[in-house]
Each structure stands twice: as structure tokens, then as C-alpha cells.
Design an enzyme around this catalytic site. Structure first.
Site, PDB file in Angstrom:
ATOM      1  N   HIS A  15       0.824  -1.207   0.000  1.00 35.65           N
ATOM      2  CA  HIS A  15       0.000   0.000   0.000  1.00 35.65           C
ATOM      3  C   HIS A  15       0.858   1.256   0.000  1.00 35.65           C
ATOM      4  O   HIS A  15       2.030   1.229   0.392  1.00 35.65           O
ATOM      5  CB  HIS A  15      -0.951   0.008   1.201  1.00 35.65           C
ATOM      6  CG  HIS A  15      -0.233   0.067   2.516  1.00 35.65           C
ATOM      7  ND1 HIS A  15       0.062  -1.052   3.251  1.00 35.65           N
ATOM      8  CD2 HIS A  15       0.240   1.116   3.227  1.00 35.65           C
ATOM      9  CE1 HIS A  15       0.695  -0.711   4.351  1.00 35.65           C
ATOM     10  NE2 HIS A  15       0.817   0.607   4.366  1.00 35.65           N
ATOM     11  N   HIS A  26       5.346   6.565  -0.474  1.00 42.40           N
ATOM     12  CA  HIS A  26       6.190   5.434  -0.839  1.00 42.40           C
ATOM     13  C   HIS A  26       5.440   4.121  -0.629  1.00 42.40           C
ATOM     14  O   HIS A  26       4.372   4.089  -0.020  1.00 42.40           O
ATOM     15  CB  HIS A  26       7.474   5.429   0.006  1.00 42.40           C
ATOM     16  CG  HIS A  26       7.218   5.167   1.460  1.00 42.40           C
ATOM     17  ND1 HIS A  26       6.823   6.156   2.331  1.00 42.40           N
ATOM     18  CD2 HIS A  26       7.269   4.020   2.196  1.00 42.40           C
ATOM     19  CE1 HIS A  26       6.661   5.642   3.538  1.00 42.40           C
ATOM     20  NE2 HIS A  26       6.918   4.352   3.479  1.00 42.40           N
TER      21      HIS A  26
END
Length: 303
Positions: free
Chosen positions: A146, A244
Site C-alpha cells: 500500500h 512510498h
């Protein structure tokens, strides 16, 4: 004494004696029947496996996958005060389910990190540690990754959290956001957790190509947090340069590594860029946003 023993055996019913002194013929018969049963069971299992392999099984429904999104954590009950204030938690993110081909590319990135920084002859002032991949479970099952859009969200009431998730739905519907591809930089960096005791190996989101697509989500999340009564909402939204995908987690990082991870990032980035081993591009389709509700994950699709 022998006479007493013989007399007792004569008085005992035959069924008790046969239970204690089974004949060798009976044991052979039982052994044969047991072997036949094992062969039949083994044959049945093989047949079931063949049928399962030859049949296209239906995919697991999203409702089941999302319901058990977060595994149970029993350790918190051992250390926390049961009288502490309870919060209703949530978390907002994009989900990525990499294909087996992408798994191999991510594994190459982790291996490259190990080759570069974990050789015995390499000077290691930061006591670097090994990393375990986050996209594969300990049993070998694939796990989703995720991109965090917010930090961990703590609501004082369940109603506040309900308002937040509902406002996220309204915001996505009103802005008419279309699906898009999110580009990921293949050069890894180190990221530290909010509690400063966990270190991750992650891939940054390419900021320039994705800036236009990501910008509306910041506005939608900010308005949803405001309407739910969160005053410090700006501190809870992840900035564009910090977006990120974490692909691996460190096992027991040293304090030196945690304190100097920023400096280590500069060294790692320079070395990996010089090698230029990651020429391929990573990207995935984003067509929904996810909000956690306790251990249940709520998927909100785009229009």
C-alpha cells in the site's frame, strides 16, 4: 498364589480376557485393514487434489479479503493499561496487489540491497540488518502492499470515524476522479516508523509524474478530517515527497541505524544509482481508495 490367579481368570468373562490378550491373528487382520484404509484415504486425497487442480476455483470475494485485512494483535493487551482511553482508528491508502512477475522484481531490489550493504568485507558503521519482504507471508502467500495517504488516524468517537469515511465517499463522488496509473521509483530508500522502532525498505512514489493525480486526494482527505472534527488534520496527511511503498521490514534494527537512517539513505542512493541496475519502470492501476475500520478494510471505488 497360582491357584488364586487361575481361579480369577476362570471367573472373568471372556470379553475381558480377549481385550487384554489379543491374538497375533487379530493384530495382523487389524494391520491389514488399517493399511487398506490408509491406501483408500491417500487415493481419495490425490483424487481431490487432482480435481482441485483441474477445476477453476472461484476467486475469494473482496468482502472476505477486506474483512480480515489486518491480522489480530494480542500483544497489545499484555502491555497496555486497560483503563487507557480508547480510540477508534482508521487509515487511508492506495492498495497494490503485485503480480508474481512484480514479486520477482521486488525481490531483486531487496537482494541488491543485501549485496551492496550486507557483505562482510563492506565497512558497516550502521550495523545494518536483514530485511523480510512484506509482499509474501511466512507461509508463502501473496500479500498486498500500500501507499499510505495518511498517518494512523485516531478518533475520539465511533461517530467521528463514520463521518470521516462517509465524507471520503462524498468527496470522491463529487470530484469525479478517474482511475490512473501510479508510477513507482525502483530505487529503494529507508523509512522509519512513527514510533521510531521499526525500519522499512521502500520505493518512493515518483512525485513529478503523479503530482496532478495525487493533489485532489489531499484536498478530499483534509475536508473529510475537518468535517469529522480533527483539528490537526494537516499533520496527518502524508506529503508528496514522502509517499512510498514499503516492500520489506527490518528485523531488530540497531539504535545506530535508526538514528542515522537519513545519512544512510544518501549513501545507499548514490551507490545504487551508480550501478544503474533498475532500468525498468514500476506502476500500478489505482481505481479506488481504502479506509481501515478497526481490522476491516473499506474499499471506496472511483466513479
Amino acid at each position: 498364589m497360582k491357584e488364586v490367579t487361575n481361579r480369577l481368570e476362570e471367573d472373568l468373562p471372556m470379553e475381558f480376557i480377549s481385550a487384554d490378550y489379543s491374538s497375533s491373528d487379530g493384530s495382523d487382520t487389524e494391520s491389514e485393514s488399517s493399511n487398506k484404509s490408509e491406501v483408500q484415504i491417500e487415493h481419495t486425497e490425490k483424487t481431490c487434489i487432482q480435481k482441485a487442480d483441474s477445476t477453476d476455483l472461484p476467486a475469494i470475494p473482496d468482502s472476505i479479503i477486506l474483512k480480515y485485512h489486518i491480522p489480530p494483535n494480542l500483544q497489545k493487551y499484555e502491555h497496555q493499561d486497560m483503563n487507557m482511553n480508547r480510540f477508534w482508528r482508521s487509515f487511508t491508502y492506495f492498495e497494490w496487489r503485485p503480480t508474481p512477475a512484480i514479486h520477482r522484481q521486488l525481490q531483486k531490489i531487496i537482494c541488491k540491497y543485501k549485496e551492496t550493504f550486507m557483505k562482510q568485507e563492506y565497512t558497516n558503521p550502521y550495523q545494518l540488518v536483514d530485511f523480510d519482504p512484506l509482499f509474501i507471508s511466512h507461509l508463502g502467500a501473496p500479500k498486498p502492499l500500500h501507499v499510505s495517504l495518511t498517518r494512523s488516524l485516531l478518533f475520539e468517537t465511533e461517530e467521528q470515524r463514520h463521518v470521516f469515511i462517509q465524507e471520503m465517499r462524498n468527496g470522491l463522488r463529487n470530484n469525479e476522479i478517474a482511475p490512473f496509473k501510479l508510477q513507482i521509483c525502483p530505487y529503494p530508500k529507508l523509512y522509519i516508523s512513527e514510533r521510531a522502532n521499526t525500519l522499512y525498505l521502500g520505493l518512493p512514489v515518483s512525485e513529478c509524474p503523479n503530482k496532478a493525480q495525487i493533489s485532489p486526494f489531499k484536498t478530499i482527505i483534509a475536508e473529510a478530517l475537518q468535517k469529522s472534527g480533527i483539528s490537526n488534520y494537516q499533520d496527518l496527511i502524508v506529503s508528496g515527497q514522502n509517499l512510498h511503498v514499503s516492500i520489506a521490514i527490518a528485523s531488530n534494527p540497531s539504535k545506530a541505524t535508526l538514528k542515522r537512517y537519513q545519512q544512510l539513505n544518501e549513501t545507499m542512493g548514490a551507490l545504487l544509482l551508480l550501478n544503474n541496475d533498475f532500468a525498468y519502470k514500476l506502476e500500478f492501476l489505482v481505481n479506488s481508495i481504502y479506509c481501515d475500520e478497526n481490522r476491516h478494510s473499506i474499499r471506496i471505488p472511483f466513479n
